[in-house]
Design an enzyme around this catalytic site. Structure first.
Site, PDB file in Angstrom:
ATOM      1  CD  GLU A 115       1.962  55.244   3.945  1.00 18.92           C
ATOM      2  OE1 GLU A 115       1.869  54.714   5.060  1.00 18.92           O
ATOM      3  OE2 GLU A 115       2.459  56.369   3.777  1.00 18.92           O
ATOM      4  CD  GLU A 135       6.670  56.538   3.539  1.00 19.13           C
ATOM      5  OE1 GLU A 135       5.509  56.781   3.196  1.00 19.13           O
ATOM      6  OE2 GLU A 135       7.311  55.541   3.112  1.00 19.13           O
TER       7      GLU A 135
END
Length: 724
Positions: A115, A135
């Site tokens: 990210e 995640e």
């Protein structure tokens, strides 16, 4: 030695290299994130810096945000300990920076690591780097803008796949998809990244803010359709995982309201999902698995594992062939021994079928088949055992046979050779009774199918040496298993803890509860299948053999049902012959078989335990509790006797060995979530109504009345000291 932290170096070319180091995987811990903010601010301030390259030291970019912070949220109940990284660092500091930033990626960029890289203005990667957003496996969603930037860089279908399956891609695929701008060799990575950053600064290459891109999103109607299909699929495949729906909702907000709105929504909902029971369970399961590698007086006494190059497996049946497969897949040479040519050929063919089956499933490439199978040799005697480092006995559960084999292998094998048995229930002291090498005897209990199931239960006796345990733990890790060290008792940790699971289900059936309703209730709770379908799949022979050993060992609290014997008399053998509680036909799902109902009625007539001759009335939740609370009760005895090193080892073993739902954290963690007091009260009530099977253990009673969690460490009893 490199120091943990973040460094900034400015070259003569005017490019600042900001590098962070936090071994082993460069996790984005809070001090690292603070250091990045500080170094970016310095680079922007300095007039001698024209452009910036961000990289991780030690051959890795970053495996993501520090998961210890999630654990802190779960322990304190305070989500405000989560730092604001998404807006302050990734958007404001990196993406909206006045100077171009290029991410130089090698090794891996996962979760928060990827990210942060997606917030940069370009990504240059070395070949073979792993890129992904896993995640959801921790009960959360990408929280640093991943739900917004990934669809804009690779397109919506691929982004949904990467996030919802938590499956990383390699940098080569990343280049084709547009996630990576250039692929260069590791030694050229910084040089090319520096030049790329300068080219952006000098307007020779585009300055791309990925949050602002829309060219890969497609039409809004197409996007809505894709998200709806993904929602329906997630409802079917992950019904107990709310983070999947939250992730898709957040992607949708960004597509319909703009990337920045999506980032704000992602930040808002992240704090909700990180505090959820699902996240608590999955994060606990994650840390529990890692804790299994620490075994007092084994891994902390300075011993080094010995190299195991050659292993003999005795018995080429279902378990033996599976164990042999697991070993050769990890380049360990295997000698497979059988009693005659017919059985040996059958065993060798089973191994080959296992290996080829992995090719069909895409888990092994065709070119590796021959090399893998060349690591296997079939034998009919012990002549090849003279240089083996370990023997694993995997024959039927017969005490005289196992004792005979252990006497023979002690003579045939070198003095350093580990003597292991794959028994699932028999006391190791009995197996090795007739040998003089008690310190080399150990249990290597694999779960079926052995080349697929991830758990390896390592069973130690009072005499097993620490070196042997360490060696077997190391082999377990090499063959991609999670080794859990346990003490020696009937059924060891897993089968002992879960023996009431099947018995509880049979007790309910004999009390008048519908078989198929029980299976549905347990599946809805989160196990892959109910106890009766599991019996069908495992085979009734296994159920009968293991059941007898455990019922004898724990006769004071066992329920014996005649149902399996009645099914066998009726010519049923579960999936093996296509008829059990369910009908099994090739190419279709198992269907409940109504013709099994008269057999169940016969079992009820024989046990005659229905109160007043009438079926009991229970809710689905009570079905789950009447099956699983007795499992918790036995887990309490296992903890009390010190059969496991720590309660979390039993959680890992229950998830990996019995497919207990990982989102519930494991059997002990789930019990603490329900509350020991509630479990104790329920068992007490049922024991008065239905007998000793439900009688609460002393440990459970003590923990419930004193308000202590089951997972809290206890002072070891004399029994537990001898077990571990």
């Amino acid at each position: 030695m490199m120091e943990r932290g973040v460094t900034l170096e400015v070259g003569n070319d005017g490019v600042a290299i900001i590098a962070f180091y936090n071994p082993p995987v460069n996790a984005l811990a809070i001090p690292i994130l603070d250091g990045l903010q500080e170094k970016f601010a310095e680079a922007v301030r300095r007039d001698d810096v024209k452009a910036i390259v961000l990289t991780g030291k030690g051959g890795k970019f970053s495996a993501g945000f520090d998961i210890n912070v999630f654990e802190k949220v779960h322990q304190t109940g305070d989500a405000s300990v989560m730092p604001d990284v998404s807006i302050s660092l990734v958007v404001n500091t990196i993406e909206d920076c006045k100077k171009p930033i290029v991410a130089a990626v090698e090794g891996l960029a996962l979760g928060g690591g990827l990210e942060v890289a997606m917030g940069c203005h370009a990504r240059i990667a070395a070949p073979g780097a792993q890129l992904g957003l896993p995640e959801l496996t921790l009960g959360v969603i990408p929280g640093l803008g991943g739900t917004q930037r990934l669809p804009r860089l690779v397109g919506l279908p691929k982004a949904i796949e990467i996030m919802l399956l938590s499956k990383p891609i390699m940098s080569e695929e990343g280049k084709k998809l547009g996630l990576v701008d250039a692929l260069v060799a590791s030694e050229e990575l910084l040089k090319v990244s520096r030049q790329w950053a300068l080219d952006i600064a000098n307007m020779r290459k585009p300055w791309v803010r990925s949050l602002h891109r829309t060219d890969k999103i497609g039409s809004l109607s197409e996007a809505r359709n894709l998200i709806n299909i993904a929602r329906q699929h997630a409802r079917k495949t992950a019904p107990n995982m709310p983070q999947h729906q939250v992730c898709l909702d957040t992607i949708e907000v960004g597509i319909f309201q703009g990337g920045y709105s999506g980032v704000l929504q992602e930040k808002k909902v992240f704090n909700d999902v990180v505090s959820s029971d699902t996240s608590k369970g999955l994060v606990h399961a994650f840390f529990s698995q890692r804790a299994t590698s620490k075994v007092p007086n084994v891994t902390d006494v300075g011993l080094k594992p010995r190299h195991v190059k050659k292993v003999a497996v005795i018995g080429g049946g279902l378990m033996g062939s599976g164990i042999a497969t697991a070993l050769i897949l990890s380049n360990i040479f295997v000698v497979l021994k059988e009693v005659n040519s017919e059985y040996l050929l059958k065993g060798l063919k089973s191994v080959e079928a296992n290996v080829r089956g992995l090719v069909t499933k895409g888990k092994l490439t065709q070119d590796k088949v021959q090399k893998t199978l060349s690591m296997l040799k079939g034998v009919l005697d012990y002549s090849e055992f003279k240089d083996v480092d370990m023997v694993i006995e995997a024959v039927i559960e017969s005490v005289p046979l196992k004792q005979k084999i252990f006497s023979e292998i002690e003579k045939a094998c070198p003095a350093h050779c580990i003597l292991a048995t794959n028994t699932s229930t028999i006391d190791l002291n009995i197996v090795g009774e007739k040998t003089s090498s008690q310190d080399r005897i150990v249990g290597a209990h694999f779960f079926s199918p052995a080349h697929v199931m991830p758990l390896l239960e390592i069973v130690r006796t009072e005499k097993t040496s620490a070196q042997v345990i360490l060696d077997l733990m190391t082999v377990g890790k090499i063959i991609k298993k999670v080794p859990v060290v346990v003490g020696n008792c009937a059924g060891f940790a897993v089968n002992r803890t879960f023996f009431p699971y099947s018995q509880g289900a049979h007790l309910l059936v004999n009390l008048g509860v519908d078989v198929f309703r029980i299976d549905r209730a347990i599946s809805s709770f989160g196990l892959p299948m109910g106890p009766f379908q599991l019996q069908d799949v495992a085979g009734y022979g296994v159920a009968m053999a293991a059941g007898k050993v455990l019922a004898n060992a724990f006769s004071d609290r066992s329920f014996t049902s005649p149902l399996v014997e009645l099914l066998l008399k009726n010519g049923r053998n579960g999936k093996n012959n296509g008829k059990g509680y369910y009908i099994y036909e090739r190419g279709s799902k198992p269907k409940p078989d109504p013709s099994v109902l008269p057999i169940i009625e016969e079992s009820r007539r024989l046990t005659n335990i229905m109160p007043g001759g009438k079926p009991i009335s229970v809710t689905d939740q009570e079905i789950v509790e009447m099956i699983l609370f007795p499992v918790v009760n036995e887990a309490c005895r296992v903890l009390d006797e010190g059969v496991v090193v720590r309660a979390s080892d039993l959680d890992t073993a229950s998830v990996l060995g019995m497919s207990f739902p990982s989102f519930r954290g494991g059997i002990v963690f789930w019990a603490d979530t329900v509350g020991p007091n509630q479990i104790y009260a329920s068992l007490k009530k049922w024991s008065k109504l239905y007998g000793k099977f439900f009688e609460p253990s002393r440990f459970l009673e003590e923990r419930a009345t004193r308000g202590i969690p089951l997972s809290a460490p206890s002072s070891p009893s004399p029994t537990s000291k001898s077990r571990l």
